[in-house]
Scaffold this motif. Structure first.
Motif, PDB file in Angstrom:
ATOM      1  N   CYS A  35     -12.304  -2.566  77.463  1.00  0.00           N
ATOM      2  CA  CYS A  35     -11.063  -2.579  78.229  1.00  0.00           C
ATOM      3  C   CYS A  35      -9.881  -2.957  77.341  1.00  0.00           C
ATOM      4  O   CYS A  35      -8.825  -2.337  77.387  1.00  0.00           O
ATOM      5  N   THR A  36     -10.072  -3.986  76.525  1.00  0.00           N
ATOM      6  CA  THR A  36      -9.009  -4.426  75.617  1.00  0.00           C
ATOM      7  C   THR A  36      -8.656  -3.321  74.633  1.00  0.00           C
ATOM      8  O   THR A  36      -7.475  -3.046  74.386  1.00  0.00           O
ATOM      9  N   ASN A  38      -9.074  -0.065  74.999  1.00  0.00           N
ATOM     10  CA  ASN A  38      -8.390   1.018  75.709  1.00  0.00           C
ATOM     11  C   ASN A  38      -6.938   0.658  76.000  1.00  0.00           C
ATOM     12  O   ASN A  38      -6.041   1.499  75.879  1.00  0.00           O
ATOM     13  N   THR A  39      -6.690  -0.585  76.379  1.00  0.00           N
ATOM     14  CA  THR A  39      -5.324  -1.035  76.671  1.00  0.00           C
ATOM     15  C   THR A  39      -4.472  -1.007  75.419  1.00  0.00           C
ATOM     16  O   THR A  39      -3.298  -0.605  75.463  1.00  0.00           O
ATOM     17  N   GLY A  42      -3.096   2.304  74.695  1.00  0.00           N
ATOM     18  CA  GLY A  42      -2.209   2.864  75.709  1.00  0.00           C
ATOM     19  C   GLY A  42      -2.936   3.366  76.944  1.00  0.00           C
ATOM     20  O   GLY A  42      -2.315   3.965  77.814  1.00  0.00           O
ATOM     21  N   GLY A  43      -4.221   3.138  77.023  1.00  0.00           N
ATOM     22  CA  GLY A  43      -4.996   3.592  78.178  1.00  0.00           C
ATOM     23  C   GLY A  43      -5.069   2.531  79.250  1.00  0.00           C
ATOM     24  O   GLY A  43      -4.316   1.565  79.254  1.00  0.00           O
ATOM     25  N   ARG A  44      -5.973   2.737  80.169  1.00  0.00           N
ATOM     26  CA  ARG A  44      -6.178   1.777  81.256  1.00  0.00           C
ATOM     27  C   ARG A  44      -7.622   1.290  81.221  1.00  0.00           C
ATOM     28  O   ARG A  44      -8.487   1.945  80.657  1.00  0.00           O
ATOM     29  N   CYS A  45      -7.890   0.206  81.904  1.00  0.00           N
ATOM     30  CA  CYS A  45      -9.257  -0.344  81.981  1.00  0.00           C
ATOM     31  C   CYS A  45     -10.112   0.477  82.913  1.00  0.00           C
ATOM     32  O   CYS A  45      -9.723   1.012  83.852  1.00  0.00           O
TER      33      CYS A  45
END
Length: 45
Positions: A35-36, A38-39, A42-45
């Motif tokens: 998740c970290t 991806n964030t 620029g993505g989302r969890c």
């Protein structure tokens, strides 16, 4: 002898439960890391 067998069975059960808990924690940490990452990209969890 009966007490010894009982203690071995209880100890084995506790050891197996601990292994499953450790695997669950590892899965949770891996999920948080993904998740970290991806964030940060620029993505989302």
């Amino acid at each position: 002898m009966r007490k010894f067998v009982t203690l071995v069975l209880i100890g084995g059960s506790l050891a197996m439960t601990a292994c499953n808990t450790v695997r669950g924690v590892a899965t949770d940490v891996n999920s948080a890391a993904n998740c970290t990452e991806n964030t940060m990209k620029g993505g989302r969890c």
